[in-house]
Enzyme design. Structure first.
Site, PDB file in Angstrom:
ATOM      1  CE  LYS A  99      42.602 -19.405  84.528  1.00 27.34           C
ATOM      2  NZ  LYS A  99      42.900 -20.674  83.361  1.00 27.34           N
ATOM      3  N   GLY A 160      44.043 -21.352  73.818  1.00 26.74           N
ATOM      4  CA  GLY A 160      44.963 -22.648  73.108  1.00 26.74           C
ATOM      5  C   GLY A 160      44.621 -22.227  71.920  1.00 26.74           C
ATOM      6  CB  ALA A 186      43.707 -17.837  77.952  1.00 26.94           C
ATOM      7  N   GLY A 187      46.058 -18.232  74.887  1.00 31.83           N
ATOM      8  CA  GLY A 187      46.504 -17.779  74.067  1.00 31.83           C
ATOM      9  C   GLY A 187      48.046 -17.479  73.712  1.00 31.83           C
ATOM     10  CG  ASN A 208      47.836 -26.489  80.440  1.00 34.71           C
ATOM     11  OD1 ASN A 208      46.987 -26.806  79.821  1.00 34.71           O
ATOM     12  ND2 ASN A 208      49.039 -27.398  80.256  1.00 34.71           N
ATOM     13  CB  THR A 209      47.592 -25.176  74.915  1.00 35.07           C
ATOM     14  OG1 THR A 209      46.467 -25.184  75.796  1.00 35.07           O
ATOM     15  CG2 THR A 209      47.146 -25.526  74.024  1.00 35.07           C
TER      16      THR A 209
END
Length: 256
Positions: A99, A160, A186-187, A208-209
């Site tokens: 990645k 995040g 992301a996001g 992830n976050t």
């Protein structure tokens, strides 16, 4: 399921891909990943120990025989560092997949797309399966595929941020433009964001976050798992068209 995700001959069991950062400890990381149902786990080569097997190692908690480990170049702000850590991960026997991140700004963590394009071309020629993290620009997405990327990973919003998909129209254009898998990265903040991405027709979602930062990461991981399944099924089923005015659910023709 017959609706399988296959990229360059690699079959993926889940369309939810997850990260390993920001958890309280490695045990919580393990439990959340198990609850997510994901079989792709991405790991920052610069930040997480996956190479030195003599000390506590993430791979002691995440079995590479069970999961596909996707190394990433998070924290790399130039092409040289991104190339170095990509090669280091492969030399350590982790994976030929990478990645690829080349970050252009410390505050927004938006990608340096010019550096990303250059690194993609170099790594693709070296035989890497490159998954580039990019912005939601359809032109750049096409150029990355032309440079040898096996998929594109456009952001939904800044890393995040939890803002969800800020520009679904660009994502739709990317889906129409590139002849390769599109993985939103992301996001996203919650399960509904994941469902929206899948309903648009994206091939997978990486996050992830949204899990690690939740009050209950294990429960959120399970929610994300079901959101991916529901969103994909809705996309395959085909939603009804949107209308300005009401349409009776029961036809009035023939009624007394």
């Amino acid at each position: 399921m017959e609706d399988k995700l296959i990229i360059k001959g690699i079959e993926f069991k889940s369309r939810l891909w997850v990260g390993t950062g920001k958890y309280r400890d490695l045990e919580e990381t393990k439990k959340a990943i198990e609850a997510s149902g994901a079989d792709v786990v991405t790991v920052a080569v610069r930040r997480v120990n996956i190479i030195d097997r003599k000390s506590e190692n993430l791979l002691d908690y995440i079995d590479p025989k069970k999961y596909k480990i996707l190394p990433n170049t998070a924290g790399c702000y130039n092409v040289e560092d991104a190339l170095r850590y990509s090669r280091l991960a492969r030399e350590a026997g982790i994976s030929d997949m990478i990645k690829l991140e080349v970050i252009g700004d410390e505050k927004t963590l938006f990608p340096d797309v010019i550096g990303l394009l250059n690194a993609t071309e170099i790594l693709a020629k070296e035989g890497f399966l490159v998954f580039p993290y990019t912005n939601d620009d359809p032109i750049m997405a096409k150029r990355l595929i032309d440079a040898g990327a096996v998929a594109v990973m456009p952001l939904a919003a800044p890393i995040g941020s939890g803002l969800g998909i800020r520009n679904p129209y660009n994502i739709k254009i990317i889906l129409e433009t590139v002849k390769a898998p599109v993985i939103v990265d992301a996001g996203v903040g919650t399960a509904s964001d994941v469902a929206v991405a899948m309903e648009l027709g994206c091939d997978a979602v990486l996050l992830n976050t949204a899990i690690a930062g939740a009050k209950d990461p294990i429960a959120m991981a399970s929610a994300m798992k079901h959101a991916v399944i529901a969103g994909r099924l809705a996309y395959k089923a085909g939603r009804i068209p949107k209308k300005l005015y009401a349409a009776a659910s029961s036809p009035i023709e023939g009624m007394l």
